[in-house]
Design a protein around this motif. Sequence first.
Motif, PDB file in Angstrom:
ATOM      1  N   UNK A   1      38.297  47.119  30.852  1.00 29.11           N
ATOM      2  CA  UNK A   1      37.451  48.319  30.837  1.00 29.11           C
ATOM      3  C   UNK A   1      35.990  47.932  30.634  1.00 29.11           C
ATOM      4  N   UNK A   2      35.739  46.966  29.749  1.00 28.86           N
ATOM      5  CA  UNK A   2      34.372  46.524  29.518  1.00 28.86           C
ATOM      6  C   UNK A   2      33.738  45.946  30.775  1.00 28.86           C
ATOM      7  N   UNK A   3      34.497  45.187  31.560  1.00 32.77           N
ATOM      8  CA  UNK A   3      33.962  44.607  32.793  1.00 32.77           C
ATOM      9  C   UNK A   3      33.696  45.678  33.840  1.00 32.77           C
ATOM     10  N   UNK A   4      34.570  46.661  33.923  1.00 31.32           N
ATOM     11  CA  UNK A   4      34.342  47.764  34.858  1.00 31.32           C
ATOM     12  C   UNK A   4      33.092  48.542  34.465  1.00 31.32           C
ATOM     13  N   UNK A   5      32.927  48.761  33.170  1.00 29.80           N
ATOM     14  CA  UNK A   5      31.715  49.458  32.704  1.00 29.80           C
ATOM     15  C   UNK A   5      30.457  48.647  32.993  1.00 29.80           C
ATOM     16  N   UNK A   6      30.596  47.313  33.083  1.00 32.75           N
ATOM     17  CA  UNK A   6      29.462  46.452  33.421  1.00 32.75           C
ATOM     18  C   UNK A   6      29.182  46.428  34.921  1.00 32.75           C
ATOM     19  N   UNK A   7      30.025  47.084  35.721  1.00 36.50           N
ATOM     20  CA  UNK A   7      29.755  47.210  37.149  1.00 36.50           C
ATOM     21  C   UNK A   7      30.679  46.456  38.068  1.00 36.50           C
ATOM     22  N   UNK A   8      31.606  45.666  37.526  1.00 35.38           N
ATOM     23  CA  UNK A   8      32.513  44.915  38.398  1.00 35.38           C
ATOM     24  C   UNK A   8      33.576  45.844  38.988  1.00 35.38           C
ATOM     25  N   UNK A   9      33.868  45.621  40.261  1.00 36.64           N
ATOM     26  CA  UNK A   9      34.887  46.413  40.946  1.00 36.64           C
ATOM     27  C   UNK A   9      36.155  45.613  41.202  1.00 36.64           C
ATOM     28  N   UNK A  10      36.144  44.348  40.808  1.00 37.23           N
ATOM     29  CA  UNK A  10      37.317  43.494  40.967  1.00 37.23           C
ATOM     30  C   UNK A  10      37.417  42.561  39.771  1.00 37.23           C
ATOM     31  N   UNK A  11      38.638  42.333  39.309  1.00 37.04           N
ATOM     32  CA  UNK A  11      38.897  41.541  38.119  1.00 37.04           C
ATOM     33  C   UNK A  11      40.020  40.551  38.412  1.00 37.04           C
ATOM     34  N   UNK A  12      40.052  39.474  37.634  1.00 41.19           N
ATOM     35  CA  UNK A  12      41.194  38.558  37.692  1.00 41.19           C
ATOM     36  C   UNK A  12      41.614  38.223  36.274  1.00 41.19           C
ATOM     37  N   UNK A  13      42.915  38.093  36.070  1.00 46.99           N
ATOM     38  CA  UNK A  13      43.445  37.860  34.742  1.00 46.99           C
ATOM     39  C   UNK A  13      44.568  36.833  34.810  1.00 46.99           C
ATOM     40  N   UNK A  14      44.737  36.075  33.728  1.00 45.91           N
ATOM     41  CA  UNK A  14      45.901  35.220  33.613  1.00 45.91           C
ATOM     42  C   UNK A  14      47.146  36.097  33.562  1.00 45.91           C
ATOM     43  N   UNK A  15      48.159  35.670  34.287  1.00 47.48           N
ATOM     44  CA  UNK A  15      49.367  36.488  34.369  1.00 47.48           C
ATOM     45  C   UNK A  15      50.352  36.197  33.255  1.00 47.48           C
ATOM     46  N   UNK A  16      50.335  34.946  32.740  1.00 44.66           N
ATOM     47  CA  UNK A  16      51.350  34.561  31.769  1.00 44.66           C
ATOM     48  C   UNK A  16      50.900  33.320  31.025  1.00 44.66           C
ATOM     49  N   UNK A  17      51.529  33.072  29.902  1.00 42.58           N
ATOM     50  CA  UNK A  17      51.311  31.841  29.168  1.00 42.58           C
ATOM     51  C   UNK A  17      52.364  30.812  29.561  1.00 42.58           C
TER      52      UNK A  17
END
Length: 381
Positions: free
Chosen positions: A133-149
């Motif tokens: 949510x913080x990144x979207x509020x900063x203006x990003x329209x695309x995100x990437x995240x680690x899927x698993x440990x």
Amino acid sequence: MRIVSLTTYLVAPRWLFLRVDTDEGITGWGEPVVEGRAATVAAAVAELSDYLVGADPLRIEDHWQVLTKGGFYRGGPVLSSAVAGIDQALWDIAGKAYGVPVHRLLGGPVRDRVRVYSWVGGDSPAEASDAAVGLVEAGFTALKMNAAGILRAIDTAASVKAIVDRLASVRAAVGDEVDIALDFHGRLSLPMARRVLPLLEPYLPFFVEEPVVPELTGELAAVTSATAIPIAAGERLYSRWDFRPALEAGIAVAQPDISHAGGISETRRIAALAEVYGATLAPHCPLGPIALAASLQTGFATPNLLIQEQSLGLHYNEPADLLDYLVDPSVFRYTDGHVPLLTGPGLGIEIDAAAVERAAETGHRWRSPVWRREDGSLAEW
């Protein structure tokens, strides 16, 4: 014009910069590095400099051919990364010599801005959702995240559900207008990939990156055929020959790293090859400002570019970030999740040489973490 010296700098957080000087006062910068093996790549650059000192820096393609094929033994991450950084620096020199940005030398821009994505931190679904949510509020329209440990070759129902819950939480937090990519870092076995990926389909991820290790590139068809999710791969592939079996297996997104896969010259060729297979380009780039600038210059002139990774604020960058080595950091201003066309000559950035030299006095010895499962066996990081 002749090359007079090649100088490498180990700089925080885990990068290696290269400066190529000429007898006409034009300097080019590149970023040749294998994360965790930076000193090894610096040694490779020093060996290649024996051929380059005294040569015309504008014979970029000829130098690429000699450096990659003239030593008999070819390929691999170290040599390909050393050549990549040299190639970036030579394109930087060429652009400065002709007074134009590199994308002009590649045929001119096909777009006015490049879309970028940012990394989502946080281990739990709640932490990841808040970060997203913080990144979207900063203006990003695309995100990437680690899927698993850490994962087992065939893991528990709880582990599988945790992967799904993490994506579901972020999707619920940011809505459907934001693209969410998942990076598995090669942590899934083939049977786990076939089990997990279909369960993620309801949340429509942008793409799933490197579900299996690069050694299994020849088996990627078993992954792409098991899911409707676009599969991305390529950060640990180093040439168009490496990419061919992945593209034949049906990956949707090719992810060469411009500091590993032979630089601007080879990344352009990989993009063209991907286009033959109907695939797009999303260059891997969790690195510094030179690699990002080189990636963007390539992306501005590449028709099938999808999106560009960038590392600003990445957790690796705690000792220093990519803007710390720029005279004018505003060139990487992100507006609505995009970087506007770089218009300066060469790579379009001005490296703060004094800041680089100060950082190199300390250097770094960054190493990849070593992960182990509960039974003590090595796990994919």
